[in-house]
Design a protein around this motif. Structure first.
Motif, mmCIF file in Angstrom:
data_model
loop_
_atom_site.group_PDB
_atom_site.id
_atom_site.type_symbol
_atom_site.label_atom_id
_atom_site.label_comp_id
_atom_site.label_asym_id
_atom_site.label_seq_id
_atom_site.Cartn_x
_atom_site.Cartn_y
_atom_site.Cartn_z
ATOM 1 N N ASP A 128 49.792 49.029 4.735
ATOM 2 C CA ASP A 128 49.971 49.492 3.352
ATOM 3 C C ASP A 128 51.075 50.536 3.261
ATOM 4 O O ASP A 128 51.856 50.560 2.318
ATOM 5 C CB ASP A 128 48.664 50.096 2.815
ATOM 6 C CG ASP A 128 47.642 49.014 2.474
ATOM 7 O OD1 ASP A 128 48.016 47.830 2.494
ATOM 8 O OD2 ASP A 128 46.495 49.374 2.186
ATOM 9 N N GLU A 135 52.516 40.189 -3.808
ATOM 10 C CA GLU A 135 52.096 39.818 -2.467
ATOM 11 C C GLU A 135 52.051 38.293 -2.306
ATOM 12 O O GLU A 135 52.542 37.741 -1.328
ATOM 13 C CB GLU A 135 50.700 40.401 -2.250
ATOM 14 C CG GLU A 135 50.338 40.672 -0.833
ATOM 15 C CD GLU A 135 48.997 41.406 -0.779
ATOM 16 O OE1 GLU A 135 48.328 41.329 0.229
ATOM 17 O OE2 GLU A 135 48.616 42.038 -1.788
ATOM 18 N N ALA A 180 47.534 46.811 -10.017
ATOM 19 C CA ALA A 180 46.931 46.079 -8.902
ATOM 20 C C ALA A 180 47.200 44.587 -9.041
ATOM 21 O O ALA A 180 47.471 43.898 -8.062
ATOM 22 C CB ALA A 180 45.433 46.349 -8.838
ATOM 23 N N GLU A 237 50.713 43.953 -8.141
ATOM 24 C CA GLU A 237 50.833 44.093 -6.696
ATOM 25 C C GLU A 237 50.333 42.820 -5.993
ATOM 26 O O GLU A 237 50.990 42.299 -5.090
ATOM 27 C CB GLU A 237 50.034 45.323 -6.250
ATOM 28 C CG GLU A 237 49.978 45.580 -4.762
ATOM 29 C CD GLU A 237 51.337 45.890 -4.159
ATOM 30 O OE1 GLU A 237 52.244 46.275 -4.908
ATOM 31 O OE2 GLU A 237 51.480 45.705 -2.935
ATOM 32 N N THR A 238 49.186 42.333 -6.463
ATOM 33 C CA THR A 238 48.632 41.107 -5.878
ATOM 34 C C THR A 238 49.609 39.957 -6.082
ATOM 35 O O THR A 238 49.862 39.164 -5.173
ATOM 36 C CB THR A 238 47.301 40.754 -6.566
ATOM 37 O OG1 THR A 238 46.474 41.905 -6.511
ATOM 38 C CG2 THR A 238 46.604 39.621 -5.854
ATOM 39 N N ALA A 243 44.970 45.319 -2.974
ATOM 40 C CA ALA A 243 46.111 45.677 -3.826
ATOM 41 C C ALA A 243 45.907 47.064 -4.420
ATOM 42 O O ALA A 243 46.839 47.869 -4.473
ATOM 43 C CB ALA A 243 46.285 44.640 -4.927
#
Lengths: 268, 518
Positions: free
Chosen positions: A148, B243, B236, B239-240, A112
């Protein structure tokens, strides 16, 4: 081994011409503050030498043209988050150009973070280890890079990528012939390197900046908006770097930027 | 919640605003959806980078030590720190005069907002040695002095530091620009007030200021790192999260699609097997009429052929029946109807239906039932079919002159069910089941030997049906076997099923092809 002969046949240039057709990612140009930010990301598997590349560039840059090398969170010599090195200069037209160099964390678990760091990249240097044992990793991260990019709304066909084959000095690495084969399989410029000795580091930096410029030019006509042509852009940065002992040394003046980058082996 | 956390969270929550600002400032608009903007793209302000309470402490410490006023402003002119030493009374006195007020305001504006260059009344500081890039000296009309210095980071101007006012040690007497600010200006009073202000050489103040600048830079560097780290951590994590949500969505969609396909398949099977059965019954009926001589006498050979047609049709009918059963189970259409049954009767009736096949192979069928009647609540027909399937399976896999034994126990406490129940076991002297297959044989369509040349026919549905029915009764069924010696199937069923009226039967697990076979 000739890597690419002159800029007119460079795959980067061909790319930028194509990309004129569809530009999605806006230039990071702040007209109010007259400031252009260029983002270059060093991507690649863990322990391939991304941070070393930035350290070498940092060491050779004049202090007044760079910020601190910010290394955010490391453990056991491994980047847990990212590194950031800002490089800046002012154009004759009064614009401030900031080149921000980032590395991504190489370890698999930081997927990430890698994606966040990659957002809005103008060009990518893919740092691969030349060791034979690294081939599978290189392939996996190459695929990861493209995934990505797509996730971030970047078209992998439009963002220029330069491949650095690092660690050329180690035993059991790929031969020049094998690297040449790799080169034949794609369009990306490939540069051999021993980053710990700064061999190939500035050459990679040069190629990736050239790619970034052409990408921005293709997207948004930087030359017109900022009155900044490619030669000036590159020489503004490289005139502030100690080029001693590199293939760029003596080849870079305002009048004649290098159009040829050769591999290490050829001149050694 | 700390200040910095609150700031971090509000920043993270407002990426859209940041994007639109960036887009409009960039002056390059596009129709494409705006890219998610990261902290890495945003410009950071001094307030983002400094932990204000810590910074205030630092400034205060400096002011206490050097007795000189310090002010810090960010790029937009917001005051981050302001400590005065000694000049309050003097400046108030001067400010009381109209001319003093206007000149004071002009000086303050010059110091606070003027260019950080030797222009508009400012000059480079007078120092004995060294150079302090960016620092300027701004003389005040009172004879006092300010030093101003930029705070820079990565070549960006983030703000300015102001030292002063201090009394330069080269000031001998009050300048005319002060003494002429108005009638009634009291020089002696002014001098007395001014004496409370720190008197120092400009070069000394410049050195102290340079040192202070270094400290600020260190704080900014540390702050920058913390700021980026915390912001990127949040990004992050988001984002995780994004996802994972995406993956969940994909899995859900795939899951419902699979369920739909499975339902379609079961319903297709049910329809097709029904449609197959109808003409098959006609075939059987006419064959039977033929064999009974209703269409004229048949010779021996003709009789034998017709009998073969009947036998094969019978086999086909059973197969279609199983497919129909399993497809109904899978479509969730089968319901059990419980009633009181004598289990031994059910088993006897089941035995009679497999007796012909057993006889053909000369297989000895044994029945052991307890003396006392085993009475239970069950779905009679489903229970019968369970035993028939187990027996048929045993007969099928047992060689000629073998033995198949079925046994029933009395009702007693069954540890597997933690309830009162009974056991039905079917034991054969057949080929046995290899250990690795024993837990899979109850899956639909599973065959121990799935090769096209296999010896034993069948669709692989009999045991799947057994399991569905036994589990529908709240029981369990399993197999034990030794290859070459024989197998024993045991069904343990409760005397009273958990839902006594009727239950819906869940479909048996499907046979899964192994993903990695090597």
């Amino acid at each position: 081994m000739l890597l690419y002969k002159d800029s007119r046949s460079s795959p980067l240039l061909r790319r930028s011409v194509v990309s004129l057709a569809g530009s999605q990612v806006p230039l990071q140009l702040n007209q109010a503050q007259r400031e252009l930010t260029v983002k270059v990301v060093y991507y690649g598997p863990g322990l391939s030498g991304k941070t070393t590349n930035l350290q070498m560039i940092h060491d050779r840059l004049r202090p007044e043209s760079r910020g601190r090398l910010l290394t955010v969170e490391t453990r056991d010599d491994r980047t847990l988050f990212f590194d950031l090195l800002p490089v800046f200069f002012n154009t004759a037209g009064g614009y401030r150009v900031k080149v921000k160099l980032f590395t991504v964390p190489g370890q698999v678990i930081h997927n990430a973070t890698r994606r966040v760091v990659l957002q809005g990249a103008d060009a990518v240097a893919f740092v691969a280890s030349s060791e034979r044992s690294a081939t599978a990793d290189n392939n996996a991260y190459w695929k990861n890079l493209h995934d990505d990019m797509r996730e971030n709304g970047l078209d992998p066909n439009e963002v220029p990528v330069v491949i650095q084959f690092n660690k050329r000095d180690l035993p059991d690495t790929k031969t020049d012939a094998e690297i040449e084969e790799t080169r034949q399989r794609g369009t990306e410029p490939i540069i051999g390197a021993v980053a710990v000795r700064c061999d190939g580091v500035l050459e990679t930096f040069f190629a990736v900046l050239q790619g970034a410029y052409r990408n921005m030019e293709g997207r948004s006509q930087v030359s017109k908006q900022l009155d900044l042509d490619e030669q000036t852009f590159l020489s503004q940065i490289f005139s502030r770097i100690d080029l001693g002992g590199t293939h760029l040394d003596g080849k870079l003046t305002l009048d004649s930027p290098p159009t040829t980058i050769r591999s290490l082996k050829e001149t050694q | 919640m700390s200040n910095s956390t609150a700031r971090a969270m509000s920043d993270a929550a407002a990426p859209a605003r940041a994007v639109s600002q960036a887009a409009s400032a960039a002056g390059v608009m596009s129709d494409a959806p705006p890219a998610r903007e990261s902290v890495l793209q945003r410009r950071t302000s001094l307030a983002d980078l400094l932990d204000l309470p810590t910074f205030t402490e630092l400034v205060k410490g400096f002011v206490d030590l050097y007795k000189v006023g310090v002010k810090v402003f960010d790029e937009s002119g917001t005051k981050l720190a302001d400590f005065r030493v000694g000049n309050g009374d003097f400046c108030s006195y001067v400010f009381a005069f109209a001319d003093g007020r206007s000149r004071c305001t002009a000086t303050v504006a010059r110091v606070k907002e003027g260019p950080l260059a030797a222009m508009q009344g400012a000059r480079a500081p007078q120092v004995e040695e060294g150079a302090f890039p960016g620092m300027i000296a701004v003389p005040c009309f009172t004879g006092l002095r300010y030093l101003v210095m930029p705070i820079q980071w990565e070549g960006d101007l983030l703000g300015r530091i102001i030292f002063g006012p201090f009394t330069p040690d080269d000031l001998r007497e009050l300048p005319a620009s002060l003494t002429n600010i108005g009638n009634g200006f009291d020089v002696a009073n002014a001098e007395a007030l001014m004496s409370k202000i720190r008197r120092a050489p400009e070069s000394t103040v410049a050195k102290v200021m340079a040192h202070f600048g270094q400290l600020v830079e260190t704080l900014v560097a540390a702050g920058h790192k913390t700021h980026l780290t915390s912001q990127l951590h949040i990004e992050a994590t988001l984002e995780t999260n994004r996802e994972l949500e995406e993956q969940n969505r994909r899995l859900e969609a795939m899951n419902s699609r699979l369920k739909e396909l499975d339902r379609l398949k079961s319903s297709f099977l049910a329809t097709v097997s029904h449609e197959l059965r109808t003409p098959l019954t006609s075939i059987m009926g006419y064959s039977e009429m033929l064999s009974q001589g209703l269409a004229g006498p048949l010779n021996d050979e003709q009789s034998e052929y017709v009998q073969t047609i009947l036998d094969k049709s019978e086999t086909l009918l059973k197969l279609i029946g199983s497919i129909l059963d399993i497809s109904q189970i899978e479509a969730g259409k089968v319901r059990l109807t419980f009633e009181p049954v004598d289990v031994a009767d059910v088993i006897r009736s089941s035995l009679s239906s497999v007796a012909p096949q057993a006889q053909k192979k000369n297989i000895l069928l044994q029945l052991r039932v307890p003396e006392r009647h085993t009475r239970a609540t069950a779905d009679r027909e489903k229970l019968r079919q369970t035993v028939v399937n187990l027996l048929a399976n045993a007969v099928k896999f047992t060689a000629e002159r073998g033995k198949v034994a079925v046994a029933l126990t009395e009702t007693a406490f069954q540890p597997e069910l933690n309830a009162e129940g009974y056991r039905i076991s079917v034991e054969d002297t057949g080929i046995g089941i290899p250990a690795e297959h024993q837990d899979k044989i109850f899956q639909s369509f599973y065959q121990v030997d799935s090769s096209s040349t296999r010896e034993f026919g069948g669709a692989g549905l009999g045991l799947a049906i057994v399991r569905s029915f036994v589990e529908g009764h709240g029981g369990r069924v399993w197999a034990e076997s030794e290859v070459g010696e024989g197998s024993r199937f045991t069904a343990v069923l409760p005397t009273v099923p958990p839902a006594p009226r009727s239950v819906e039967i869940s479909p048996p697990a499907r046979s899964q092809p192994d993903k990695q076979r090597f």
